[in-house]
Enzyme design. Structure first.
Site, PDB file in Angstrom:
ATOM      1  N   ASP A 273     -21.599 -24.398 -11.270  1.00 36.28           N
ATOM      2  CA  ASP A 273     -21.162 -23.188 -10.562  1.00 36.28           C
ATOM      3  C   ASP A 273     -22.043 -21.985 -10.913  1.00 36.28           C
ATOM      4  O   ASP A 273     -22.463 -21.229 -10.035  1.00 36.28           O
ATOM      5  CB  ASP A 273     -19.701 -22.866 -10.912  1.00 36.28           C
ATOM      6  CG  ASP A 273     -18.730 -23.900 -10.343  1.00 36.28           C
ATOM      7  OD1 ASP A 273     -19.149 -24.659  -9.444  1.00 36.28           O
ATOM      8  OD2 ASP A 273     -17.579 -23.950 -10.798  1.00 36.28           O
TER       9      ASP A 273
ATOM     10  N   MET B 144     -15.849   3.962 -16.786  1.00 37.20           N
ATOM     11  CA  MET B 144     -16.591   2.967 -16.013  1.00 37.20           C
ATOM     12  C   MET B 144     -17.982   3.472 -15.629  1.00 37.20           C
ATOM     13  O   MET B 144     -18.975   2.764 -15.783  1.00 37.20           O
ATOM     14  CB  MET B 144     -15.814   2.581 -14.752  1.00 37.20           C
ATOM     15  CG  MET B 144     -14.495   1.895 -15.017  1.00 37.20           C
ATOM     16  SD  MET B 144     -14.624   0.420 -16.061  1.00 37.20           S
ATOM     17  CE  MET B 144     -15.412  -0.718 -14.934  1.00 37.20           C
TER      18      MET B 144
ATOM     19  N   GLU C 233      -9.211   7.012  -9.315  1.00 42.26           N
ATOM     20  CA  GLU C 233      -8.735   6.096  -8.270  1.00 42.26           C
ATOM     21  C   GLU C 233      -7.906   6.865  -7.234  1.00 42.26           C
ATOM     22  O   GLU C 233      -6.675   6.786  -7.193  1.00 42.26           O
ATOM     23  CB  GLU C 233      -7.904   4.987  -8.941  1.00 42.26           C
ATOM     24  CG  GLU C 233      -7.539   3.830  -8.046  1.00 42.26           C
ATOM     25  CD  GLU C 233      -8.687   2.884  -7.745  1.00 42.26           C
ATOM     26  OE1 GLU C 233      -9.847   3.322  -7.782  1.00 42.26           O
ATOM     27  OE2 GLU C 233      -8.403   1.709  -7.454  1.00 42.26           O
TER      28      GLU C 233
ATOM     29  N   SER D  66     -10.747  -0.369  -8.188  1.00 45.58           N
ATOM     30  CA  SER D  66     -10.139  -1.649  -8.558  1.00 45.58           C
ATOM     31  C   SER D  66      -8.984  -2.017  -7.644  1.00 45.58           C
ATOM     32  O   SER D  66      -8.534  -3.153  -7.657  1.00 45.58           O
ATOM     33  CB  SER D  66      -9.706  -1.649 -10.025  1.00 45.58           C
ATOM     34  OG  SER D  66      -9.226  -0.410 -10.418  1.00 45.58           O
TER      35      SER D  66
ATOM     36  N   HIS E 215     -17.133  -4.258  -8.059  1.00 43.94           N
ATOM     37  CA  HIS E 215     -16.070  -4.130  -9.042  1.00 43.94           C
ATOM     38  C   HIS E 215     -16.528  -4.635 -10.405  1.00 43.94           C
ATOM     39  O   HIS E 215     -16.605  -5.837 -10.643  1.00 43.94           O
ATOM     40  CB  HIS E 215     -14.841  -4.918  -8.541  1.00 43.94           C
ATOM     41  CG  HIS E 215     -13.643  -4.814  -9.414  1.00 43.94           C
ATOM     42  ND1 HIS E 215     -12.642  -5.755  -9.425  1.00 43.94           N
ATOM     43  CD2 HIS E 215     -13.268  -3.878 -10.302  1.00 43.94           C
ATOM     44  CE1 HIS E 215     -11.712  -5.404 -10.286  1.00 43.94           C
ATOM     45  NE2 HIS E 215     -12.068  -4.266 -10.832  1.00 43.94           N
TER      46      HIS E 215
END
Ligand code: NAD
Length: 716
Positions: A302, A332, A410, A437, A458
């Site tokens: 994978d 972030m 957010e 997110s 993300h």
């Protein structure tokens, strides 16, 4: 006259030194396939015939790496039915290496590039190993990370070279891959030289100086360094190893570390050939079992497919990135700026005030200071990296950015406003990424005038450590934008998976069922200690109560309200979240959640009040059921994601679940857990899910698609 073989070129020079050059014409790397096995057998047989006429042997390779290792497709397909044949094959490969080792002539490996797993094992059968210092070259035995053990002589030889303790701790147990200098320090490589020519020269010199080279273990009176379990310093240390292993694995079902320990310890008490046979037996057991099948699928096939661009749209030319804007220098944004700059990209890090932007840049500095302290970077490199990050409040500084990554609060209105503010300054066709997110990509894209260039990127926290990036395609995202995002993620050394826009995307949606199931069990009266322990024994890094504290219960509450508003049904976990938030126990950040925390944020014991809020039931459900409820609820949710087209590639689902949300590695990931279910494959999975559904409700209802797969599999 040297024979011609399919994968090994054999040449004899004027000084009667034979060079075996591994050069498999069928691929870009040498692997232990049947052509290799035949070629090595032919080469060794010939060497035995001419041993009186030659002075030594050099083994090297014409590929970029020395040797890639075992034939993983072959290893993956070993089953109990083919185990005996596999054992015989392993023994015959090893017999040839043993014949080379006992030829009576010096044999030197010139490792022109990486030698991992079976590749290192070929080198270990040589009397002397010279590594060429090429960028990216790695040496080690990563078998344990694929649920296997180094069964090509790796266990037997490293124990004899380094002693039990070092062999287990430094080479076999963790599967560490060492760069040349460190490999020499550990002792699996003897010399490091700058170029292949130097290596060949050094090999000839070594051969000339050691005409009668033999391995120490083939000399009379040989003793394993550090002693054997029967005597020597290791005797005192050995009894603690099984306990250490259990503690390290937290009881999770990984058979390989135990098998490695057993093969090493048992092998240390017998002669070389018996030890080698013991090692082959343990390898056969592992290869025939389900864990190696599943781990090879995820960690080899994978991952390799993802690196080759499996989910990247075809036929789109890669484009280079010249300058990236990062909007929002919080937790972030600061991490994203660091990983971009680390990959060599100039970054403009923008926040609302200069102090916040500077703090974001300082985060890179603190990571670099730590790296320098640990000898992983230098001041010079660190300064260069920091020089690539511009901290600012001025949107005009984003002039010419061809990629922008938004990571502000957010809040959809704020996000749209931030994009509007910078758009006029960016390159005309800049790729527009958001790190949201939870917010739908398609609706955020409506706020920009180029929705086809808008995409979700993300990242996971902490950004510098977490390998995964979930790429989310909105309804109007173009193939070209997806390809650019995919290439960027690979370029910064992260692993991309591609998912379609949907509530919680893929990873958050799936992990939500994990925490949800845990909290539901708590409400049912499952003992919280059993609940947490079941998760770690199933192989999760942490339990559902701890992860909820880390995620933050207020955030969970907000998401559950949105989920309810979107028309989804109730879940027994919702009341638990509400009850905790009502009591101000919102998690780690607040210093109190399901657990207590000290003033430094260190986790203490479980909150004593939990016992009053959710009294422990007099009768507990089976421990196996607790583990399976967690594993199954996530696998079933993933199956629903496939049906809805949220994910389309099992590989993306596997890697996303393991790298992003801590799904246990031994399963091979959420999709492979179903396919390779140890107890009867897909049909076995469905049977067990039906049992869980009967006991615990419709959350364990498997989708029809899975039932159909089970029926088909049983018919086949
Ligand atoms: P944060 O609160 O740490 O940082 C947000 C930053 O944005 C702050 O520094 C703030 O000053 C800045 N900001 C606000 N308005 C701005 C503007 N107009 N221009 C520039 N900067 C502005 O938040 P975070 O945890 O870094 O999260 C940021 C985004 O990443 C959110 O969308 C979040 O959902 C997402 N995300 C978070 C995580 C996580 O684990 N925290 C994980 C993945 C994604």
């Amino acid at each position: 006259q040297a024979p011609t073989t399919e994968t090994i070129r054999i040449e004899v020079d004027d000084h009667q030194v034979v060079t075996l050059t591994l050069d498999d014409p069928s691929g870009s790397a040498n692997v232990m396939n049947s052509a290799y096995r035949t070629s090595m057998h032919q080469a060794v047989q010939w060497l035995q015939q001419v041993r009186e006429e030659i002075v030594g042997v050099i083994v090297t390779s014409a590929k970029k790496t020395f040797f890639a290792g075992g034939d993983l497709a072959g290893l993956q397909s070993v089953s109990p039915a083919t185990a005996a044949a596999f054992f015989a094959e392993v023994e015959s490969v090893k017999a040839d290496l043993r014949a080379l080792e006992t030829l009576g002539r010096p044999v030197v490996a010139v490792l022109n590039g990486s030698a991992l797993g079976g590749g290192l094992e070929i080198a270990l059968a040589c009397h002397h190993r010279i590594a060429v210092d090429t960028p990216g070259a790695r040496f080690g035995t990563p078998e344990v990370t694929l649920g296997l053990l180094p069964g090509g002589g790796g266990v037997t030889r490293t124990v004899r070279m380094l002693g039990l303790a070092d062999a287990l701790m430094k080479v076999l147990g963790q599967g560490t891959q060492y760069p040349p200098a460190q490999a020499q320090e550990v002792g699996i490589v003897d010399e490091v030289v700058p170029t292949v020519e130097d290596g060949l020269r050094a090999a000839r010199a070594w051969i000339a100086e050691h005409p009668d080279a033999v391995q120490p273990w083939d000399t009379p009176g040989f003793k394993i360094p550090g002693g054997t379990p029967a005597g020597g310093p290791i005797k005192a240390f050995l009894p603690s190893l099984p306990a250490l292993l259990t503690a390290q694995l937290k009881g999770a079902p990984y058979p390989a570390p135990q098998a490695i320990l057993s093969a090493a310890v048992e092998g240390s008490q017998v002669d070389f050939d018996t030890a080698s046979r013991i090692e082959s037996r343990y390898l056969t057991q592992l290869a025939a079992g389900p864990t190696s099948t599943n781990m090879i699928q995820a960690f080899f096939f994978d991952l390799q497919a993802i690196k080759k661009g499996a989910s990247r749209p075809d036929g789109i030319e890669p484009r280079s990135v010249t300058k990236v804007g990062v909007l929002g220098a919080g937790m972030m944004g600061a991490g994203i700026a660091y990983v971009l700059a680390k990959a060599g990209l100039p970054v403009v890090l923008k926040d609302v005030d200069q102090a916040a932007a500077d703090r974001g840049k300082d985060y890179s500095k603190s990571l670099l200071d730590k790296a320098i302290e640990r000898g992983r970077s230098t001041r010079e490199k660190a300064d260069e990296l920091l020089g690539r990050i511009t901290a600012t409040t001025d949107p005009a500084d984003l002039a010419g950015c061809d990629v922008v990554v938004e990571a502000v609060f957010e809040n959809p209105a704020l996000k749209q406003q931030v994009f509007a503010e910078v758009m006029p300054h960016l390159a005309a066709d800049a790729l527009l990424c958001t790190n949201t997110s939870t917010l739908p990509i398609t609706s955020l894209a409506e706020g920009v005038d180029r929705p086809e260039d808008f995409i979700g990127l993300h990242f996971f926290s902490p950004v510098d450590k977490m390998p995964l990036v979930e790429i989310i395609r909105g309804e109007r995202t173009s193939d070209a934008a997806l390809a650019r995002a995919y290439d960027l993620v690979l370029a910064i050394g992260k692993t991309p998976i591609v998912v379609q826009d949907s509530r919680g995307f893929f990873t958050s949606r799936v992990i939500g069922t994990f925490t949800g199931e845990g909290l539901a069990m708590l409400a049912e009266g499952v003992h919280p200690v059993s609940l947490e322990r079941a998760a770690t024994q199933a192989g999760y890094p942490v339990g559902t109560l701890q992860i909820s504290d880390e995620l933050n219960l207020e955030l969970m509450q907000r998401i559950q309200r949105e989920t309810i508003a979107a028309g989804a049904g109730e879940h027994p976990a919702y009341a638990v979240v509400d009850a905790m938030v009502e009591r101000g126990r919102t998690g780690k950040k607040a210093g109190q959640g399901f657990y207590e925390y000290d003033e430094n944020g260190r986790r203490g014991g479980l909150w004593p009040g939990l016992a009053d809020l959710y009294p422990v039931a007099a009768e507990q459900i089976p421990f196996e059921d607790i583990k399976d409820r967690l594993l199954f609820v996530e696998a079933i949710e993933s199956a629903r994601c496939f049906d809805e087209g949220v994910v389309t590639s099992p590989g993306d689902a596997n890697i996303g679940s393991i790298f992003g949300i801590g799904y246990p590695a031994w399963t091979g990931g959420v999709a492979q857990f179903v396919t390779g279910y140890p107890d009867g494959g897909v049909a076995g999975f469905v049977r067990r899910a039906d049992e869980l559904r009967e006991r615990y409700g419709d959350r364990f209802a498997v989708p029809d698609s899975l039932r159909a797969r089970a029926t088909k599999e049983e018919a086949a």
